[in-house]
Design a protein around this motif. Structure first.
Motif, PDB file in Angstrom:
ATOM      1  N   GLY A 170      25.107  36.246  55.894  1.00  0.00           N
ATOM      2  CA  GLY A 170      25.599  38.131  55.682  1.00  0.00           C
ATOM      3  C   GLY A 170      26.952  37.743  54.944  1.00  0.00           C
ATOM      4  N   LEU A 171      27.968  37.017  54.354  1.00  0.00           N
ATOM      5  CA  LEU A 171      28.746  37.007  53.163  1.00  0.00           C
ATOM      6  C   LEU A 171      27.974  36.904  51.907  1.00  0.00           C
ATOM      7  CD1 LEU A 171      31.990  34.457  54.795  1.00  0.00           C
ATOM      8  CD2 LEU A 171      31.237  37.113  54.090  1.00  0.00           C
ATOM      9  N   ARG A 172      26.987  35.724  52.172  1.00  0.00           N
ATOM     10  CA  ARG A 172      25.968  35.709  51.199  1.00  0.00           C
ATOM     11  C   ARG A 172      25.648  37.376  50.474  1.00  0.00           C
ATOM     12  NH1 ARG A 172      25.866  33.396  46.122  1.00  0.00           N
ATOM     13  NH2 ARG A 172      26.552  31.251  47.696  1.00  0.00           N
ATOM     14  N   LEU A 173      24.840  37.710  51.236  1.00  0.00           N
ATOM     15  CA  LEU A 173      23.744  39.415  51.125  1.00  0.00           C
ATOM     16  C   LEU A 173      25.066  39.779  50.695  1.00  0.00           C
ATOM     17  CD1 LEU A 173      21.636  40.745  51.250  1.00  0.00           C
ATOM     18  CD2 LEU A 173      22.697  41.811  53.511  1.00  0.00           C
ATOM     19  N   PHE A 174      26.221  39.827  51.432  1.00  0.00           N
ATOM     20  CA  PHE A 174      27.459  40.605  50.541  1.00  0.00           C
ATOM     21  C   PHE A 174      27.969  40.043  49.217  1.00  0.00           C
ATOM     22  CE2 PHE A 174      32.411  42.166  49.895  1.00  0.00           C
ATOM     23  CZ  PHE A 174      32.169  43.257  50.031  1.00  0.00           C
ATOM     24  N   VAL A 175      27.881  38.965  49.050  1.00  0.00           N
ATOM     25  CA  VAL A 175      28.140  39.082  47.659  1.00  0.00           C
ATOM     26  C   VAL A 175      27.084  38.742  46.398  1.00  0.00           C
ATOM     27  CG1 VAL A 175      29.284  37.121  46.143  1.00  0.00           C
ATOM     28  CG2 VAL A 175      30.257  37.018  48.410  1.00  0.00           C
ATOM     29  N   ASP A 176      25.961  38.619  47.023  1.00  0.00           N
ATOM     30  CA  ASP A 176      25.089  38.737  46.197  1.00  0.00           C
ATOM     31  C   ASP A 176      24.498  40.059  45.404  1.00  0.00           C
ATOM     32  OD1 ASP A 176      24.469  36.376  45.300  1.00  0.00           O
ATOM     33  OD2 ASP A 176      23.445  35.166  46.528  1.00  0.00           O
ATOM     34  N   GLY A 177      25.149  41.055  46.735  1.00  0.00           N
ATOM     35  CA  GLY A 177      24.286  41.991  47.206  1.00  0.00           C
ATOM     36  C   GLY A 177      25.200  43.724  47.108  1.00  0.00           C
ATOM     37  N   MET A 178      25.948  43.382  48.043  1.00  0.00           N
ATOM     38  CA  MET A 178      26.506  44.607  47.367  1.00  0.00           C
ATOM     39  C   MET A 178      28.209  44.635  47.212  1.00  0.00           C
ATOM     40  SD  MET A 178      26.378  45.076  51.504  1.00  0.00           S
ATOM     41  CE  MET A 178      26.835  46.482  51.804  1.00  0.00           C
ATOM     42  N   MET A 179      28.605  43.346  46.523  1.00  0.00           N
ATOM     43  CA  MET A 179      30.139  43.142  46.450  1.00  0.00           C
ATOM     44  C   MET A 179      30.326  44.031  44.984  1.00  0.00           C
ATOM     45  SD  MET A 179      33.050  39.901  45.412  1.00  0.00           S
ATOM     46  CE  MET A 179      31.232  39.086  44.455  1.00  0.00           C
ATOM     47  N   GLN A 180      31.101  44.801  44.581  1.00  0.00           N
ATOM     48  CA  GLN A 180      31.580  44.952  42.838  1.00  0.00           C
ATOM     49  C   GLN A 180      32.795  44.218  42.697  1.00  0.00           C
ATOM     50  OE1 GLN A 180      31.897  49.621  43.340  1.00  0.00           O
ATOM     51  NE2 GLN A 180      30.319  49.837  43.418  1.00  0.00           N
ATOM     52  N   THR A 181      32.792  43.625  41.579  1.00  0.00           N
ATOM     53  CA  THR A 181      34.105  42.883  40.584  1.00  0.00           C
ATOM     54  C   THR A 181      34.451  43.658  39.918  1.00  0.00           C
ATOM     55  OG1 THR A 181      32.115  42.302  39.585  1.00  0.00           O
ATOM     56  CG2 THR A 181      32.588  40.723  41.718  1.00  0.00           C
ATOM     57  N   GLY A 182      35.534  43.874  38.897  1.00  0.00           N
ATOM     58  CA  GLY A 182      36.032  44.399  37.656  1.00  0.00           C
ATOM     59  C   GLY A 182      36.841  43.245  37.163  1.00  0.00           C
ATOM     60  N   GLU A 183      37.858  43.514  35.976  1.00  0.00           N
ATOM     61  CA  GLU A 183      38.641  42.239  35.539  1.00  0.00           C
ATOM     62  C   GLU A 183      39.124  42.230  36.056  1.00  0.00           C
ATOM     63  OE1 GLU A 183      38.292  40.665  32.584  1.00  0.00           O
ATOM     64  OE2 GLU A 183      36.330  41.582  32.518  1.00  0.00           O
ATOM     65  N   PRO A 184      40.565  40.953  36.075  1.00  0.00           N
ATOM     66  CA  PRO A 184      41.227  40.454  36.700  1.00  0.00           C
ATOM     67  C   PRO A 184      41.961  41.328  36.352  1.00  0.00           C
ATOM     68  CG  PRO A 184      40.163  38.384  35.727  1.00  0.00           C
ATOM     69  CD  PRO A 184      40.102  39.544  35.445  1.00  0.00           C
ATOM     70  N   ALA A 185      44.371  41.856  37.007  1.00  0.00           N
ATOM     71  CA  ALA A 185      45.116  42.450  36.877  1.00  0.00           C
ATOM     72  C   ALA A 185      45.300  42.167  35.502  1.00  0.00           C
ATOM     73  CB  ALA A 185      45.343  42.643  38.630  1.00  0.00           C
ATOM     74  N   PRO A 186      46.255  42.818  34.767  1.00  0.00           N
ATOM     75  CA  PRO A 186      47.000  42.598  34.097  1.00  0.00           C
ATOM     76  C   PRO A 186      47.738  41.629  33.902  1.00  0.00           C
ATOM     77  CG  PRO A 186      46.269  45.318  33.983  1.00  0.00           C
ATOM     78  CD  PRO A 186      45.987  44.468  35.309  1.00  0.00           C
ATOM     79  N   GLU A 187      48.494  41.777  35.018  1.00  0.00           N
ATOM     80  CA  GLU A 187      49.906  40.347  35.049  1.00  0.00           C
ATOM     81  C   GLU A 187      49.200  39.140  35.433  1.00  0.00           C
ATOM     82  OE1 GLU A 187      49.627  43.141  38.884  1.00  0.00           O
ATOM     83  OE2 GLU A 187      48.985  43.180  36.800  1.00  0.00           O
ATOM     84  N   GLU A 188      48.270  39.329  36.463  1.00  0.00           N
ATOM     85  CA  GLU A 188      46.625  37.423  36.424  1.00  0.00           C
ATOM     86  C   GLU A 188      46.209  37.437  35.192  1.00  0.00           C
ATOM     87  OE1 GLU A 188      45.274  39.152  40.633  1.00  0.00           O
ATOM     88  OE2 GLU A 188      44.074  39.403  39.018  1.00  0.00           O
ATOM     89  N   GLN A 189      46.160  38.447  34.472  1.00  0.00           N
ATOM     90  CA  GLN A 189      45.263  37.487  32.854  1.00  0.00           C
ATOM     91  C   GLN A 189      46.937  37.058  31.999  1.00  0.00           C
ATOM     92  OE1 GLN A 189      42.941  40.019  31.197  1.00  0.00           O
ATOM     93  NE2 GLN A 189      42.184  41.391  32.568  1.00  0.00           N
ATOM     94  N   ALA A 190      47.776  37.679  32.246  1.00  0.00           N
ATOM     95  CA  ALA A 190      48.666  37.452  31.212  1.00  0.00           C
ATOM     96  C   ALA A 190      49.532  36.231  32.088  1.00  0.00           C
ATOM     97  CB  ALA A 190      50.004  38.576  32.185  1.00  0.00           C
ATOM     98  N   ALA A 191      48.921  35.756  33.845  1.00  0.00           N
ATOM     99  CA  ALA A 191      50.104  34.406  33.811  1.00  0.00           C
ATOM    100  C   ALA A 191      49.064  33.488  33.703  1.00  0.00           C
ATOM    101  CB  ALA A 191      50.027  35.125  35.399  1.00  0.00           C
ATOM    102  N   ILE A 192      47.641  33.802  33.447  1.00  0.00           N
ATOM    103  CA  ILE A 192      46.821  32.521  33.110  1.00  0.00           C
ATOM    104  C   ILE A 192      47.199  32.227  31.854  1.00  0.00           C
ATOM    105  CG2 ILE A 192      44.445  31.973  32.927  1.00  0.00           C
ATOM    106  CD1 ILE A 192      43.908  33.770  35.373  1.00  0.00           C
ATOM    107  N   GLU A 193      47.281  33.488  30.903  1.00  0.00           N
ATOM    108  CA  GLU A 193      47.063  32.888  29.472  1.00  0.00           C
ATOM    109  C   GLU A 193      48.294  32.289  28.823  1.00  0.00           C
ATOM    110  OE1 GLU A 193      44.723  33.650  27.332  1.00  0.00           O
ATOM    111  OE2 GLU A 193      43.817  35.419  27.742  1.00  0.00           O
ATOM    112  N   GLU A 194      49.675  32.640  29.568  1.00  0.00           N
ATOM    113  CA  GLU A 194      50.726  32.093  29.221  1.00  0.00           C
ATOM    114  C   GLU A 194      49.948  30.088  30.172  1.00  0.00           C
ATOM    115  OE1 GLU A 194      54.915  31.138  28.923  1.00  0.00           O
ATOM    116  OE2 GLU A 194      53.745  33.514  28.631  1.00  0.00           O
ATOM    117  N   GLN A 195      49.307  30.186  30.630  1.00  0.00           N
ATOM    118  CA  GLN A 195      49.193  28.441  30.675  1.00  0.00           C
ATOM    119  C   GLN A 195      49.036  27.909  29.403  1.00  0.00           C
ATOM    120  OE1 GLN A 195      51.731  27.408  32.852  1.00  0.00           O
ATOM    121  NE2 GLN A 195      52.036  29.858  32.968  1.00  0.00           N
TER     122      GLN A 195
END
Length: 348
Positions: free
Chosen positions: A77-102
């Motif tokens: 069921g999780l596979r079906l959800f991830v492949d066929g129903m899940m909607q994704t976007g970009e990471p939040a700006p603060e998450e992007q900033a934390a990654i870029e900082e490193q």
């Protein structure tokens, strides 16, 4: 059981299934028909919802634990959800900033940057984070042989970065001590400054052109010394794991046996490399959910891994996270993808 496709679900079943999965991923607890009816939006009675839930269970998408009348999604069921129903976007700006900082420490060794990036990814995702990069082939500065016994010698390799490694090698029968000296002198005069692969190739070329002033036994010693590092280096990728404590925080003490199994899986570096190699070889993000991967089938864990590339668009490593199947996939998948792309920009 063959996994059903999203088109096999009618609109009502699709809506109920999506709400069950999203509620389960948010709470970690089974979802009952009464809870769904109170969420609103479905316009159905608990009895009608139960009928649909039963159908979804018969399709293998939901399961009913013994301790609850509610349902939770299966790995299928999780596979079906991830492949066929899940909607994704970009990471939040603060998450992007934390990654870029490193990734700003351009003067730091690459392994330090990878370690820092893996740590912040673990913190953001509340999972264990892992990064793999094939061990760079050593550049040969010096290789010498120290006799240990008539049939064994210690090969001492000094790399171009000053690192020193020792290996015991078997010697051909009847090898005189002078052959070890001859082998060392030839390597240090003719092969210094080359990678191990390049050194082996030059040795083969000079032998075929009859320019290598070596007897057969000395040549054999050199080939053995180079071969043991060439194969060893290729088989020992750098593997960094950070954030194992998040797994304890997530699972608490309710299932210690499953937690022990997961931590044991993380210690099995060779098996873990094989899992990450699947993302590297496919050159695309891979998501393994629970029993889909044998390594994590007992611990009931999921792996999200993405390759990162060099300036020539060649895959040079893999970064990802490991956590319970109850991951916020819609949030973590873009986070891993963003981190892999950020590493690619750094390397490029």
């Amino acid at each position: 059981m063959q996994s059903p496709s999203i088109i096999e679900l009618n609109d009502r079943a699709r809506d109920i299934f999506r709400q069950i999965v999203e509620s389960y991923l948010a709470s970690g607890t089974p979802v009952g028909s009464r809870t769904l009816s109170k969420l609103g939006g479905l316009g159905l009675s608990p009895a009608s919802i139960r009928n649909v839930m039963q159908d979804l269970e018969e399709m293998g998408l939901l399961a009913s634990p013994h301790t609850s009348a509610g349902r939770l999604p299966t790995d299928i069921g999780l596979r079906l959800f991830v492949d066929g129903m899940m909607q994704t976007g970009e990471p939040a700006p603060e998450e992007q900033a934390a990654i870029e900082e490193q990734l700003r420490g351009r003067g730091l060794p690459m392994e330090d940057v990878l370690s820092r990036t893996t740590s912040v990814l673990a913190g953001l995702s509340a999972c264990a984070a892992i990064v793999m990069v094939p061990k760079a082939e050593a550049v040969l500065r010096q290789l010498s042989f120290v006799p240990l016994a008539p049939d064994r010698a210690l090969a001492v390799l000094v790399g171009g970065d000053g690192s020193v490694e020792n290996r015991v090698i078997d010697l051909p029968p009847g090898l005189p001590p002078a052959a070890l000296v001859q082998a060392s002198n030839y390597i240090n005069a003719r092969l210094s400054g080359l990678t191990l692969g390049q050194a082996a190739e030059r040795l083969r070329h000079e032998i075929s052109a009859e320019r290598a002033e070596l007897d057969t036994l000395a040549r054999d010693v050199i080939e053995r010394g180079l071969a043991i590092w060439s194969s060893d280096g290729a088989q020992r990728p750098v593997l960094i794991v950070r954030g194992q404590a998040h797994l304890l925080d997530e699972q608490g003490t309710t299932d210690l046996e499953r937690l022990r199994s997961l931590l044991a899986d993380l210690d099995g570096k060779e098996d873990l490399v094989r899992v990450l190699d699947l993302a590297r070889s496919s050159q695309a993000m891979k998501i393994f959910i629970g029993s889909e991967n044998k390594l994590f089938s007992l611990s009931g864990s999921s792996v999200i891994a993405a390759p990162y590339r060099d300036a020539g668009d060649r895959v040079v490593g893999v970064i990802g996270v490991i956590g319970p199947t109850r991951l916020n996939y819609a949030r973590v998948v873009p986070m891993v993808d963003y981190t892999a792309k950020a590493l690619s920009r750094l390397i490029g």
